[in-house]
Design an enzyme around this catalytic site. Structure first.
Site, PDB file in Angstrom:
ATOM      1  N   LYS A 179     -20.662  -0.324  18.117  1.00 24.21           N
ATOM      2  CA  LYS A 179     -21.018   1.036  17.714  1.00 24.21           C
ATOM      3  C   LYS A 179     -22.504   1.053  17.355  1.00 24.21           C
ATOM      4  O   LYS A 179     -22.889   0.813  16.223  1.00 24.21           O
ATOM      5  CB  LYS A 179     -20.169   1.484  16.521  1.00 24.21           C
ATOM      6  CG  LYS A 179     -20.228   2.979  16.276  1.00 24.21           C
ATOM      7  CD  LYS A 179     -19.519   3.737  17.370  1.00 24.21           C
ATOM      8  CE  LYS A 179     -19.512   5.225  17.110  1.00 24.21           C
ATOM      9  NZ  LYS A 179     -18.799   5.953  18.159  1.00 24.21           N
ATOM     10  N   SER A 205     -16.705   8.158  22.042  1.00 21.97           N
ATOM     11  CA  SER A 205     -16.452   8.339  20.625  1.00 21.97           C
ATOM     12  C   SER A 205     -15.548   9.545  20.393  1.00 21.97           C
ATOM     13  O   SER A 205     -14.390   9.533  20.784  1.00 21.97           O
ATOM     14  CB  SER A 205     -17.787   8.476  19.884  1.00 21.97           C
ATOM     15  OG  SER A 205     -17.652   8.097  18.541  1.00 21.97           O
TER      16      SER A 205
END
Length: 576
Positions: free
Chosen positions: A276, A475
């Protein structure tokens, strides 16, 4: 302080209207075939099929041909509400989850062009006679489309400017069956969209060519992306002085930590998920190992796909194309020498050749119809209508927010509460027998993503639902998609990114530099967690901050595992 499910290294799509319902056959063909099979068998799409589709991350899409129009006269919604049916489906999922499927088990998505019979040709001619004036097209016309700049994943109204991917693709299918259209002339110049959209348009060029009509491309400015699209055409022309360069491919990541340090801003960021990388640009001065690994994989995928497809189309060896790029070619003449273009000609010269191709005298004007006008030609005029039962297409483009901000522009991104209303309409309406959630989003607000996930899950309990990914479904965009029965994506779609980034800025040093002071009176141990931007977080505040982010990540991770029937993966998902 909202938690963000965001992929920042991907450029967000142009923010068009966040949703749209349509009944036109502007669908991924493989997705539509799965939906039709599910409805006729009175079962939702098989989950093992959806897993294989998503894992492969491939999609061969096209419009529905008239022969494959969506028709279902006896479909019963009750089949999806049966407890016995659900039990059987769960057993099927358990038994088939680990069974490896071959490519033959899934629809190919190939466009099946079928000649129109004499009676249908007569009906089409009759409909053309009574068509609206703006639908009139001269026989033997060439459809011209200028593909340049941004390409939206949304439908456009007749008064809207810009290009629409659904309308571009629909124009290809209409032109294939339109007896008035002799061929297509594409102007391709400076594309500013993702590779997945380019891949889809390229496939529609190949599909159109099955009609036996020609496609000619003209490129005044040409780099790798523009050439990749144009290479699917029959003939490819560049002007002698075209802006041209084949130098290779790059991905980039920018970092602001040094800038913040100089101006006195301290970012407090919690990032959960190994890959991430959205928060890296705020807290780092260079690329992390994980981010480098991820971007390298993306670059290798784009580069490998380009070499494979272009070399195959042009009859070249992959190694030869690699060597050609590594030479740093910038002269248009080299393209001609290598057989990568048809010739060097100006636009007027290409038009003269098109006249000869369609049998128009040199002193006559070539009959042409442009993208804007042809987009207004209805499918009905060409006999391309489907059945009475409809598929709802819900389009979601842009960054995700929960509610509309007073300062946000109309149609700026995905507004959760508005999209939820559309999903509910599709669920409650009896005229829609299935739904496609079309996603082009890098992510955004975590709560909004979760609320939309819930509504899509409810929709999927009552009728078949397929998530179709465009350039980006990362996401929060993936969060939405995983609620659908089946997920399909392009080869070059950016997706995944299961993780959470949340943060706040400490502006104390900046305040000192500019002479600003801020004092807070509070009650409650953590009352200043969000309000105090004049100081860094205390250790106990930082701990709570981290726990909150971890909780959001675990919800995301567990929902991903649950939605894709991968409960054993909850402890090993890397957040990539």
């Amino acid at each position: 302080m909202s938690k963000l499910l965001l992929l920042l290294h991907s450029s967000p799509p142009l923010p068009p209207p966040p949703f749209h319902f349509t009944t036109a056959p502007i669908l991924h063909h493989r997705a539509t075939t799965l939906l039709r099979a599910s409805i006729l068998s009175k079962k939702p799409p098989n989950l093992s099929s959806s897993l294989a589709l998503f894992r492969k991350a491939t999609l061969s899409s096209s419009f529905l041909s008239p022969s494959s129009s969506f028709r279902c006269r006896t479909f019963s919604v009750r089949a999806f509400d049966s407890d016995d049916s659900k039990t059987e489906q769960e057993e099927e999922k358990k038994e088939s989850f680990h069974v490896k499927k071959s490519d033959e088990d899934y629809p190919s998505g190939e466009f099946d062009f079928q000649e129109i019979g004499a009676w249908n040709r007569f009906l089409v001619k009759l409909k053309m006679l009574i068509a609206f004036p703006w639908e009139r097209v001269r026989k033997g016309s060439v459809l011209t489309m200028k593909l340049r700049g941004q390409i939206s994943d949304q439908l456009k109204s007749r008064f809207s400017s810009g290009l629409s991917l659904p309308q571009i693709c629909e124009n290809f299918i209409k032109a294939a069956y339109d007896p008035r259209i002799s061929g297509i002339y594409l102007h391709i110049d400076g594309l500013n969209c993702g590779w997945a959209k380019v891949e889809e348009i390229r496939r529609h060029i190949f599909n159109f060519k099955k009609s036996g009509k020609f496609v000619v491309a003209y490129l005044p400015a040409c780099r790798e992306k523009e050439y990749y699209l144009a290479s699917a055409c029959d003939d490819l022309y560049l002007p002698p002085a075209a802006y041209f360069s084949f130098y290779g491919f790059t991905v980039q990541a920018a970092f602001l930590a040094g800038v913040f340090e100089n101006v006195g801003i301290q970012p407090d960021v919690q990032r959960i998920g190994k890959y991430k990388s959205a928060g890296d640009q705020l807290t780092r001065k260079s690329m992390s190992k994980e981010n480098c690994e991820m971007l390298t994989a993306i670059l290798d995928n784009i580069y490998g796909n380009w070499l494979d497809k272009v070399s195959s189309t042009k009859g070249k060896k992959i190694e030869d194309m690699k060597n050609f790029i590594n030479e740093g070619v910038y002269k248009v003449e080299r393209l001609k020498e290598e057989g990568l273009i048809t010739n060097m000609h100006y636009d007027d010269e290409v038009i003269s050749m098109l006249k000869e191709k369609v049998g128009v005298q040199k002193d006559k004007v070539l009959p042409m119809v442009d993208y804007s006008k042809y987009s207004r030609v209805r499918n009905w005029t060409l006999g391309l209508t489907g059945g009475r039962d409809l598929i709802a297409i819900i389009r979601a483009s842009g960054s995700i927010s929960r509610v509309k901000s007073p300062l946000s522009l109309s149609g700026s991104g995905i507004i959760g509460e508005q999209l939820i209303e559309k999903i509910r309409q599709a669920r409650e309406s009896k005229k829609y027998k299935a739904a496609i959630i079309r996603i082009d989003s890098p992510g955004g607000d975590a709560l909004a993503s979760d609320l939309m996930w819930r509504e899509i899950r409810l929709l999927a309990e009552s009728k078949p639902v397929i998530a179709s990914m465009s350039d980006v479904a990362a996401s929060g965009g993936y969060y939405m998609a995983m609620a659908a029965d089946t997920i399909v994506a392009e080869n070059l779609t950016l997706t995944g990114s299961i993780g959470v980034v949340t943060g706040k800025f400490s502006l104390g040093k900046l305040y000192e530099k500019i002479g600003f002071n801020k004092e807070i009176i509070s009650r409650g141990k953590y009352a200043e967690l969000l309000a105090a931007d004049q100081r860094p977080l205390r250790p106990d505040e930082a701990e709570l901050f981290a726990k909150s982010a971890q909780n959001a990540y675990e919800q995301f991770r567990d929902k991903a595992a649950f939605s894709r029937s991968m409960p054993g993966m909850t402890n090993v998902l890397p957040g990539g």
